[in-house]
Write a protein that holds these residues in place. Structure first.
Motif, PDB file in Angstrom:
ATOM      1  N   VAL A 172       0.562  -1.205  -0.093  1.00 48.88           N
ATOM      2  CA  VAL A 172      -0.031   0.042   0.024  1.00 48.88           C
ATOM      3  C   VAL A 172       1.021   1.328   0.210  1.00 48.88           C
ATOM      4  O   VAL A 172       0.672   2.278  -0.769  1.00 48.88           O
ATOM      5  CB  VAL A 172      -0.922   0.078   1.199  1.00 48.88           C
ATOM      6  N   SER A 173       1.922   1.282   0.646  1.00 45.08           N
ATOM      7  CA  SER A 173       3.004   2.279   0.521  1.00 45.08           C
ATOM      8  C   SER A 173       4.432   1.782   0.240  1.00 45.08           C
ATOM      9  O   SER A 173       4.356   0.404   0.510  1.00 45.08           O
ATOM     10  CB  SER A 173       3.127   3.001   1.830  1.00 45.08           C
ATOM     11  N   SER A 174       5.223   2.434  -0.289  1.00 47.07           N
ATOM     12  CA  SER A 174       6.434   2.022  -0.744  1.00 47.07           C
ATOM     13  C   SER A 174       7.673   2.568  -0.201  1.00 47.07           C
ATOM     14  O   SER A 174       7.952   2.529   0.920  1.00 47.07           O
ATOM     15  CB  SER A 174       6.316   1.670  -2.437  1.00 47.07           C
ATOM     16  N   HIS A 175       8.082   3.752  -1.117  1.00 50.35           N
ATOM     17  CA  HIS A 175       9.577   4.401  -0.817  1.00 50.35           C
ATOM     18  C   HIS A 175       9.077   5.678  -0.060  1.00 50.35           C
ATOM     19  O   HIS A 175       9.562   6.703  -0.390  1.00 50.35           O
ATOM     20  CB  HIS A 175       9.882   4.510  -2.197  1.00 50.35           C
ATOM     21  N   ILE A 176       8.795   5.135   1.387  1.00 55.71           N
ATOM     22  CA  ILE A 176       8.656   6.281   2.110  1.00 55.71           C
ATOM     23  C   ILE A 176       9.350   6.073   3.503  1.00 55.71           C
ATOM     24  O   ILE A 176       9.550   4.726   3.669  1.00 55.71           O
ATOM     25  CB  ILE A 176       7.107   6.733   2.398  1.00 55.71           C
ATOM     26  N   PRO A 177       9.695   6.821   4.474  1.00 49.25           N
ATOM     27  CA  PRO A 177      10.147   6.667   5.612  1.00 49.25           C
ATOM     28  C   PRO A 177       9.148   5.531   6.569  1.00 49.25           C
ATOM     29  O   PRO A 177       7.793   5.940   6.410  1.00 49.25           O
ATOM     30  CB  PRO A 177      10.117   7.894   6.353  1.00 49.25           C
ATOM     31  N   LEU A 178       9.667   4.617   7.325  1.00 51.52           N
ATOM     32  CA  LEU A 178       8.768   3.862   8.038  1.00 51.52           C
ATOM     33  C   LEU A 178       7.934   5.004   9.141  1.00 51.52           C
ATOM     34  O   LEU A 178       6.896   4.362   9.342  1.00 51.52           O
ATOM     35  CB  LEU A 178       9.313   2.938   8.764  1.00 51.52           C
ATOM     36  N   GLU A 265      -1.939 -21.689   0.569  1.00 57.08           N
ATOM     37  CA  GLU A 265      -3.311 -21.077   0.959  1.00 57.08           C
ATOM     38  C   GLU A 265      -3.534 -19.892   0.164  1.00 57.08           C
ATOM     39  O   GLU A 265      -4.770 -19.419  -0.368  1.00 57.08           O
ATOM     40  CB  GLU A 265      -3.289 -20.929   2.537  1.00 57.08           C
ATOM     41  N   PHE A 266      -2.527 -19.102  -0.358  1.00 53.96           N
ATOM     42  CA  PHE A 266      -2.640 -17.815  -0.892  1.00 53.96           C
ATOM     43  C   PHE A 266      -1.849 -17.728  -2.065  1.00 53.96           C
ATOM     44  O   PHE A 266      -0.376 -18.138  -2.096  1.00 53.96           O
ATOM     45  CB  PHE A 266      -2.588 -16.781   0.103  1.00 53.96           C
ATOM     46  N   GLN A 267      -2.097 -17.210  -3.031  1.00 56.68           N
ATOM     47  CA  GLN A 267      -1.061 -16.605  -4.208  1.00 56.68           C
ATOM     48  C   GLN A 267      -0.548 -15.302  -4.074  1.00 56.68           C
ATOM     49  O   GLN A 267       0.372 -15.123  -5.041  1.00 56.68           O
ATOM     50  CB  GLN A 267      -1.892 -16.873  -5.662  1.00 56.68           C
ATOM     51  N   ALA A 268      -1.080 -14.445  -3.586  1.00 55.28           N
ATOM     52  CA  ALA A 268      -1.035 -13.151  -3.329  1.00 55.28           C
ATOM     53  C   ALA A 268      -1.079 -12.340  -2.075  1.00 55.28           C
ATOM     54  O   ALA A 268      -2.135 -13.066  -1.246  1.00 55.28           O
ATOM     55  CB  ALA A 268      -1.570 -12.262  -4.255  1.00 55.28           C
ATOM     56  N   ILE A 269      -0.253 -11.692  -1.412  1.00 54.91           N
ATOM     57  CA  ILE A 269      -0.467 -10.844  -0.048  1.00 54.91           C
ATOM     58  C   ILE A 269      -0.494  -9.468  -0.476  1.00 54.91           C
ATOM     59  O   ILE A 269       0.678  -9.089  -1.065  1.00 54.91           O
ATOM     60  CB  ILE A 269       0.716 -11.482   0.770  1.00 54.91           C
ATOM     61  N   VAL A 270      -1.294  -8.588  -0.050  1.00 58.66           N
ATOM     62  CA  VAL A 270      -1.255  -7.179  -0.006  1.00 58.66           C
ATOM     63  C   VAL A 270      -0.558  -6.751   1.357  1.00 58.66           C
ATOM     64  O   VAL A 270      -1.196  -7.074   2.425  1.00 58.66           O
ATOM     65  CB  VAL A 270      -2.730  -6.412  -0.293  1.00 58.66           C
ATOM     66  N   THR A 271       0.672  -6.027   1.330  1.00 62.48           N
ATOM     67  CA  THR A 271       1.278  -5.791   2.559  1.00 62.48           C
ATOM     68  C   THR A 271       1.038  -4.331   2.751  1.00 62.48           C
ATOM     69  O   THR A 271       0.715  -3.742   1.764  1.00 62.48           O
ATOM     70  CB  THR A 271       2.794  -6.167   2.559  1.00 62.48           C
TER      71      THR A 271
END
Length: 342
Positions: A172-178, A265-271
């Protein structure tokens, strides 16, 4: 399958100071590669010769003068070769990020995107690049994905996917500070990331993808005692996706969700943020990981491992991730492209 039926896939050599030229030479030495796509290799002639020398192979190609000559050429499984002069040998120091190399990468990728916009190619598979070198060479964005999106006129949601075999991840978010990751979460953002990876898996040949959504906080928030993002944002997003007809599940605690995926169980994970998925994917199979640029009008894929400056020029590069990236580009290019949108 004839050349006309195969997707047209552009291959690029990547950062000239890294392992990209060697990887592409190793890829094209595999007989099965040319059987999957109508390939056009794009780049500098001297760099392509150097890649073959390092890999210890010689690859037969068929020169073309432009991208529009690729689609209808004779079907003999010989890759097309489109030469571009973008950087000289004297401008490249192997194993170092430099402006000329970054500018070379940008010129080649931009030419490929122009060809995509003109309908001459169906997918792009690029060898590893270096973001710092590209910024030195003129990149105006934080990463290549945002450059691609602006160049291709994307106005909707887009994000990187990281894949390992049959397992895909979105974030959902990528190259930003934690420290900014919690504020970046929203119901709409989670829904957009989930819809995009679901559709992209379908374009990759998965009819009914099994998708899970990760929690954000330790223990999935423990009912709100360890953070309320699951209660207020993530679970409502999953419910709304279910109401739309997407059979996604979650949120699942991040420290167990990949165990479920590993068990099939799953083929994709939304992190929810960058390292939540990246650490797991790279631990499970660093040498086979692939990055797919999601949400663009043309499939673009690359090995996830980077330029490996430390082993550049030594003939030690592992082609596995490049092979995986190429196969994804071929599958998605056959079903989703500017000429044939999904």
């Amino acid at each position: 399958m004839t050349t006309q039926q195969k997707p047209v896939v552009a291959l690029t050599l990547g950062d000239p100071a890294g392992i990209g030229p060697e990887l592409i030479a190793r890829l094209l030495a595999m007989p099965e590669a040319a059987r999957q796509a109508n390939i056009v290799l794009v780049g500098d002639a001297w760099l392509w010769r150097e890649g073959q020398r390092i890999a210890g192979v010689q690859i037969r190609t068929r020169p073309v003068d432009s991208f529009d000559a690729v689609r209808d050429r004779p079907d003999d499984d010989t890759p097309a070769w489109l030469e571009m002069d973008t950087v000289s040998p004297g401008q490249v120091r192997v194993g170092q990020a430099q402006a000329p190399g970054g500018a070379s990468v940008l010129r080649v990728l931009d030419a490929c995107m122009d060809a995509a916009l003109d309908g001459h190619i169906d997918a792009i598979c690029f060898a590893p690049l270096n973001k710092y070198a590209m910024k030195l060479g003129g990149l105006q964005h934080g990463d290549e994905l945002h450059h691609f999106a602006q160049y291709l006129g994307v106005t909707g949601y887009f994000c990187e996917f990281n894949t390992l075999g049959d397992l895909w991840t979105a974030r959902v978010s990528s190259h930003i500070p934690l420290k900014d990751a919690a504020a970046a979460l929203s119901i709409d953002g989670i829904k957009a990331a989930t819809r995009l990876i679901y559709r992209s898996l379908q374009a990759n040949g998965v009819e009914a993808p099994r998708v899970a959504v990760a929690a954000f906080n330790p223990h999935g928030g423990d009912g709100g005692t360890c953070g309320r993002e699951e209660v207020d944002i993530i679970a409502p997003a999953v419910r709304e996706l279910n109401q739309e007809g997407l059979p996604v599940q979650g949120p699942f605690p991040a420290d167990t969700i990949f165990l479920k995926a590993q068990a099939g169980e799953f083929q994709a994970i939304v992190t929810m943020y960058h390292d939540q998925g990246q650490i797991a994917i790279k631990l499970l199979g660093f040498s086979r990981g692939v990055t797919v640029q999601g949400g663009l009008p043309i499939p673009i894929a690359t090995p996830a491992h980077g330029t490996a400056y430390d082993i550049a020029g030594q003939g030690r590069a592992n082609v596995d991730a490049t092979w995986q990236a190429f196969q994804i580009a071929c599958r998605m290019g056959a079903t989703t492209s500017i000429r044939n949108p999904s």
